[in-house]
Enzyme design. Sequence first.
Site, short mmCIF file in Angstrom:
data_model
loop_
_atom_site.label_atom_id
_atom_site.label_comp_id
_atom_site.label_asym_id
_atom_site.label_seq_id
_atom_site.Cartn_x
_atom_site.Cartn_y
_atom_site.Cartn_z
N CYS A 82 0.87 -1.18 0.00
CA CYS A 82 0.00 0.00 0.00
C CYS A 82 0.91 1.23 0.00
CB CYS A 82 -0.86 -0.03 1.27
SG CYS A 82 -1.87 1.44 1.51
N CYS A 192 -0.98 3.83 -6.61
CA CYS A 192 -1.81 3.22 -5.57
C CYS A 192 -2.02 1.78 -6.03
CB CYS A 192 -3.15 3.95 -5.48
SG CYS A 192 -4.41 3.09 -4.53
N1 DGL Z 1 -3.89 0.62 -2.00
C1 DGL Z 1 -3.57 1.85 -1.40
C2 DGL Z 1 -2.34 2.53 -1.90
O1 DGL Z 1 -1.54 1.90 -2.54
C3 DGL Z 1 -4.43 2.50 -0.43
C4 DGL Z 1 -5.62 3.16 -0.92
C5 DGL Z 1 -6.48 3.71 0.18
O2 DGL Z 1 -6.81 3.00 1.10
O3 DGL Z 1 -6.82 4.90 0.10
O4 DGL Z 1 -2.15 3.69 -1.65
#
Ligand code: DGL
Length: 272
Positions: A82, A192
């Site tokens: 993440c 993301c």
């Molecule tokens: N998958 C996430 C990232 O890479 C998080 C997205 C979120 O929860 O806002 O930033």
Amino acid sequence: MSDITLKTEYDERPVGVFDSGFGGASTLRNMLIELPYERFVYFGDNKNAPYGDRAEEEILALSEAAAEYLVHKGVKALVVACNTATSASINALRRKLEVPVVSVEPAIKPACLMPGSGRVLMLATRATTRLARYKALQARMPDPGRVINVGCSGLVERIEAGRLEFCELEDLLSERLSPFEGMEIDGIVLGCTHYPFIAPAIKRYANEHFRGECRLFDGNAGTARQLRRVLTERRLLASPKEAGERVSFFTSGDKESLEPVFRRLLEVKIHE
Ligand code: DGL
């Protein structure tokens, strides 16, 4: 009797992976291919997703709780799949945990190294674009001004709900990306881990509204290679034999309804 424990050549413990929700499944896909004998324990903090509009301290606390949950499950290494959690917590997690910690990072470097006179759009959560870690990464690029950061609130919620088609996303994409209409864009960074699942929709929007080749970049393959390096150096690789069921799924949300969505995302065809 000697109290020296001889370290065996292999380590059969699983690798822990977490994300605010399903996004880390895009990272996990790469790791399953890069490391075919490893088993993974995935934790999706779906109940608290999205992280991207939260304050830094909140993201840090949620990330620490997710990491601890996985450490208690006996993982030999941790992957922060993440970008938002990485920006807010990676230093703290590395200081605190005994297991090695690998993380994702927006792939702006390969995007910026592309020849061309167009700009690079870096799509991520608002938290990622705002936090110091990403800003420092951007500042290290040969031409940081080539990158335009676009905080994309709203997309993660759609992806969590399994709405991946262009028609489900066009309104939001247009809200976030119409300011760049007609511009020459050489690359779009999927900053993301949720976004690779909507790469076809993003690509279609770009083809219809921007000039230029517009290649898409995500950092997941690099993260998978980094995990391989770390496991190899620390002699933590699993032995080269069939691992059976390779992914266990845990969530802070309702496991019964969420697990089928997660398993489906692991299979979704991602292409540019
Ligand atoms: N998958 C996430 C990232 O890479 C998080 C997205 C979120 O929860 O806002 O930033």
